[in-house]
Design a protein around this motif. Structure first.
Motif, PDB file in Angstrom:
ATOM      1  N   ASP A  17       6.100   2.976  -8.773  1.00 56.52           N
ATOM      2  CA  ASP A  17       5.852   1.544  -8.603  1.00 56.52           C
ATOM      3  C   ASP A  17       4.539   1.152  -9.265  1.00 56.52           C
ATOM      4  O   ASP A  17       3.608   1.964  -9.358  1.00 56.52           O
ATOM      5  CB  ASP A  17       5.778   1.168  -7.116  1.00 56.52           C
ATOM      6  CG  ASP A  17       7.038   1.518  -6.353  1.00 56.52           C
ATOM      7  OD1 ASP A  17       7.906   0.661  -6.249  1.00 56.52           O
ATOM      8  OD2 ASP A  17       7.135   2.662  -5.870  1.00 56.52           O
ATOM      9  N   LEU A  18       4.475  -0.116  -9.714  1.00 57.29           N
ATOM     10  CA  LEU A  18       3.231  -0.710 -10.184  1.00 57.29           C
ATOM     11  C   LEU A  18       2.930  -1.928  -9.328  1.00 57.29           C
ATOM     12  O   LEU A  18       3.829  -2.725  -9.042  1.00 57.29           O
ATOM     13  CB  LEU A  18       3.325  -1.165 -11.650  1.00 57.29           C
ATOM     14  CG  LEU A  18       3.513  -0.138 -12.749  1.00 57.29           C
ATOM     15  CD1 LEU A  18       5.001   0.061 -13.009  1.00 57.29           C
ATOM     16  CD2 LEU A  18       2.853  -0.627 -14.032  1.00 57.29           C
ATOM     17  N   HIS A  19       1.675  -2.092  -8.956  1.00 63.18           N
ATOM     18  CA  HIS A  19       1.247  -3.233  -8.152  1.00 63.18           C
ATOM     19  C   HIS A  19       0.172  -4.012  -8.909  1.00 63.18           C
ATOM     20  O   HIS A  19      -0.878  -3.440  -9.249  1.00 63.18           O
ATOM     21  CB  HIS A  19       0.671  -2.757  -6.811  1.00 63.18           C
ATOM     22  CG  HIS A  19       1.667  -2.125  -5.905  1.00 63.18           C
ATOM     23  ND1 HIS A  19       1.993  -2.642  -4.674  1.00 63.18           N
ATOM     24  CD2 HIS A  19       2.434  -1.010  -6.043  1.00 63.18           C
ATOM     25  CE1 HIS A  19       2.909  -1.870  -4.097  1.00 63.18           C
ATOM     26  NE2 HIS A  19       3.189  -0.872  -4.919  1.00 63.18           N
ATOM     27  N   PHE A  20       0.438  -5.283  -9.196  1.00 59.25           N
ATOM     28  CA  PHE A  20      -0.548  -6.181  -9.802  1.00 59.25           C
ATOM     29  C   PHE A  20      -1.008  -7.132  -8.699  1.00 59.25           C
ATOM     30  O   PHE A  20      -0.230  -7.973  -8.245  1.00 59.25           O
ATOM     31  CB  PHE A  20       0.069  -6.954 -10.969  1.00 59.25           C
ATOM     32  CG  PHE A  20       0.467  -6.089 -12.134  1.00 59.25           C
ATOM     33  CD1 PHE A  20      -0.371  -5.937 -13.226  1.00 59.25           C
ATOM     34  CD2 PHE A  20       1.681  -5.415 -12.137  1.00 59.25           C
ATOM     35  CE1 PHE A  20      -0.002  -5.138 -14.299  1.00 59.25           C
ATOM     36  CE2 PHE A  20       2.062  -4.616 -13.211  1.00 59.25           C
ATOM     37  CZ  PHE A  20       1.212  -4.477 -14.296  1.00 59.25           C
ATOM     38  N   GLU A  21      -2.285  -7.007  -8.277  1.00 58.31           N
ATOM     39  CA  GLU A  21      -2.729  -7.645  -7.045  1.00 58.31           C
ATOM     40  C   GLU A  21      -3.951  -8.533  -7.264  1.00 58.31           C
ATOM     41  O   GLU A  21      -5.036  -8.040  -7.630  1.00 58.31           O
ATOM     42  CB  GLU A  21      -3.076  -6.574  -6.009  1.00 58.31           C
ATOM     43  CG  GLU A  21      -1.913  -5.640  -5.696  1.00 58.31           C
ATOM     44  CD  GLU A  21      -2.309  -4.463  -4.843  1.00 58.31           C
ATOM     45  OE1 GLU A  21      -1.578  -4.151  -3.888  1.00 58.31           O
ATOM     46  OE2 GLU A  21      -3.364  -3.857  -5.124  1.00 58.31           O
ATOM     47  N   PRO A  22      -3.818  -9.861  -7.026  1.00 59.73           N
ATOM     48  CA  PRO A  22      -4.972 -10.760  -7.129  1.00 59.73           C
ATOM     49  C   PRO A  22      -5.672 -10.923  -5.779  1.00 59.73           C
ATOM     50  O   PRO A  22      -5.043 -11.030  -4.732  1.00 59.73           O
ATOM     51  CB  PRO A  22      -4.328 -12.082  -7.560  1.00 59.73           C
ATOM     52  CG  PRO A  22      -2.966 -12.051  -6.924  1.00 59.73           C
ATOM     53  CD  PRO A  22      -2.549 -10.597  -6.854  1.00 59.73           C
ATOM     54  N   TYR A  23      -7.000 -10.938  -5.814  1.00 57.78           N
ATOM     55  CA  TYR A  23      -7.805 -11.217  -4.639  1.00 57.78           C
ATOM     56  C   TYR A  23      -8.837 -12.289  -4.992  1.00 57.78           C
ATOM     57  O   TYR A  23      -8.844 -12.802  -6.110  1.00 57.78           O
ATOM     58  CB  TYR A  23      -8.487  -9.941  -4.133  1.00 57.78           C
ATOM     59  CG  TYR A  23      -7.505  -8.876  -3.691  1.00 57.78           C
ATOM     60  CD1 TYR A  23      -6.959  -8.895  -2.421  1.00 57.78           C
ATOM     61  CD2 TYR A  23      -7.107  -7.873  -4.564  1.00 57.78           C
ATOM     62  CE1 TYR A  23      -6.046  -7.936  -2.017  1.00 57.78           C
ATOM     63  CE2 TYR A  23      -6.190  -6.904  -4.171  1.00 57.78           C
ATOM     64  CZ  TYR A  23      -5.655  -6.948  -2.897  1.00 57.78           C
ATOM     65  OH  TYR A  23      -4.744  -6.010  -2.497  1.00 57.78           O
TER      66      TYR A  23
END
Length: 567
Positions: free
Chosen positions: A203-209
């Motif tokens: 899996d790949l996770h692209f995460e904005p904070y």
């Protein structure tokens, strides 16, 4: 351009230092733009300013660290980090890497775009080091004579979306036009996808904070951070991924599902299942990597013990009944089911599957994507299958009573039915079906086999080391007393061939045949504790026992056993 054009960047610093007067600096700036050169390169090549004097000026005015390129071993420069196109565009050369930080040589410290673009392309935190321009030009020529290239050097890679024909255009952006500004974003996304495939990630996770944007990969079941691009580029990265997956780029308030097909050779392609989720600080995008070849590994590669494999193969030979595979998300249930389907996939049988969504494409099997919004849920698909003269039916997941009832009826009327449930153990699977509302009689007479499973990380066979564990500790962990002393326990070490001492994953299984004794307890509506006790009496190992066997075989560590199973 006219004399009213104001001085910018390094030209202004040159005037301050009186290397050039204002008129000469303005003219140099205009000529550099016409010739598509950086200002530093133009004034050095035009011999308006000596390269060494320019470097001393920049070091004094910008406070940037300076290095003499002649003192650096050109053969030791890190290869394959950036493409030749990007390096020459910004006159930037990778010097050395320290962990997640990359130092690049530049002759124009006012070119902040170079640092930003290299950071996007590599996924590394980037810092500029000042060098002399003429030496930088020679170093670039020598570097790319021997280097193999970077992200642009992917002749055998072709991005080709299932539904849109334009996604293999490397300069494709949101509006469909080619814009140089988005080229670093395109290269960054492509690099993340390639790194995930090469690293065997799932899996790949692209995460904005609020203040950061991070990218994480799940490799061997464990998430780890691989890049932290600037937060201001998060919308462009999300838009690029949504374009590739043929999603609505204007919709940012609702979750969306899509798919990307990446062709890595003429004979092999990798699918990515894409899901977007609106969060507080933007859209989080998760991509599941779906490798069609995973269903063709063969049952021997999955990690079944010999007795467990025999039970599975025996159940597959039955003309009717139900095989249930259970476990949490990401435990390998789909691969186990498709391995069985691949064994059954012969020209003389009719196989139909209903999935949400179809993850692995197999030729010879009729696969249906469930879409509740269009009226095609698991129940509707099953009803349609029963009118299609099926021999074998696979249901992606039994979620409700209607689906369970139709699946059981199919299993009782001459069809082999395979499906999954989200439960923790084989015993809990039976009680879960009863809690759905399925009659105990139907459960007892239709279910042939239950497989509960987990995935554990495999020890790297190159660097694993044996450790001494006291006998009392082994007994407490659950190892059989009569076996202690006949095996070794290994722990992870870590080397260049693995990830922290682990490489790959292996299945941990609880394979239970529905015996006469179990059927009696089910008919009497016994609870999961009673069912589990009978399973042990019948000789079926639970997940914990199966995991301990893997530790005794040296396949995995005791730490990993405790991570994926409970006592």
């Amino acid at each position: 351009m006219n004399d009213r054009v104001s001085l910018t960047g390094l030209a202004k610093q040159m005037v301050i230092a009186e290397l050039l007067d204002e008129k000469a600096a303005l003219n140099a700036q205009q000529q550099a733009q016409r010739n598509k050169l950086s200002l530093v390169t133009y004034v050095v090549q035009s011999k308006l300013v000596k390269s060494k004097d320019m470097a001393e000026l920049a070091m004094e005015q910008f406070g940037v660290a300076f290095v003499d390129l002649n003192s650096i071993d050109k053969e030791a420069l890190p290869k394959d980090l950036i493409s030749e196109k990007l390096a020459r565009q910004h006159r930037a050369l990778p010097l050395w890497r320290r962990g997640n930080k990359l130092f690049i040589a530049v002759s124009d410290p006012s070119n902040h775009q170079a640092v930003t673009d290299v950071q996007f392309s590599t996924g590394l935190n980037t810092e500029a080091i000042l060098v002399e321009d003429d030496k930088l030009g020679h170093a670039l020529d020598k570097f790319f004579e021997s280097a193999t290239g970077g992200l642009d050097d992917m002749a055998d890679i072709d991005f080709d979306d299932v539904d849109t024909a334009a996604v293999d255009d490397e300069n494709q952006v949101v509006d469909g036009s080619a814009q140089d500004d988005d080229a670093p974003v395109v290269r960054f996304v492509n690099k993340m996808l390639l790194d995930a495939i090469r690293g065997g990630s799932s899996d790949l996770h692209f995460e904005p904070y609020e203040k950061i944007y991070r990218v994480r990969l799940r490799t061997d079941g464990i998430l780890h951070e691989v890049a932290r691009p600037p937060i201001q580029l998060a919308p462009r990265i999300s838009a690029r991924l949504k374009v590739m997956a043929a999603l609505d780029i204007s919709e940012r308030r609702k979750p969306q599902d899509g798919r990307i097909k990446m062709r890595i050779s003429k004979s092999k392609s990798i699918d990515f299942r894409v899901n977007t989720l609106p969060t507080l600080w933007g859209e989080k995008i998760v991509m599941r990597i779906l490798d069609p070849t995973s269903a063709q590994m063969g049952i021997d590669a999955l990690g079944y013990e010999e007795d467990q494999k025999a039970l599975y193969l025996e159940a597959l030979k039955q003309p009717q009944g139900m095989i249930l595979v259970t476990g949490p998300t990401g435990s390998g249930k789909t691969v186990s089911l498709y391995t069985g389907l691949n064994i059954l996939n012969t020209p003389d049988v009719n196989i139909s599957t209903a999935e949400d969504p179809v993850e692995i494409n197999l030729e010879g099997i009729n696969q249906v994507n469930v879409n509740p919004k269009q009226g095609m849920d698991f129940t509707q698909a099953l009803r349609a299958f029963l009118r299609q003269d099926p021999d074998i039916i696979m249901v992606g997941e039994i979620r409700d009573l209607d689906t369970a009832s139709i699946a059981i009826k199919a299993a009782q009327t001459g069809h082999m039915v395979m499906s999954t449930l989200h439960t923790n153990s084989a015993a809990e699977t039976l009680t879960r079906m009863r809690n759905m509302g399925v009659a105990s009689f139907n459960i007892a007479t239709s279910v042939n086999l239950i497989i509960a499973q987990r995935l554990a990380r495999k020890l790297c066979q190159t660097c694993k080391k044996a450790v001494d564990v006291p006998r009392e500790a082994l007994l407490e962990e659950g190892f059989p007393a009569d076996k202690i002393g006949s095996f070794k326990i290994y722990s992870p070490v870590g080397c260049e061939n693995c990830n922290g001492g682990y490489k790959g994953r292996v299945g941990i299984y609880e394979v239970v045949k529905n015996t006469t004794a179990l059927q009696r307890i089910i008919m009497e509506e016994g609870n999961s504790i009673e069912i589990s006790a009978q399973m042990r009496k019948d000789g079926f190992n639970d997940l914990r026992t199966s995991a301990l066997v893997k530790a005794m075989q040296g396949v995995t560590s005791l730490e990993e056993v405790n991570r994926v199973t409970k006592d």
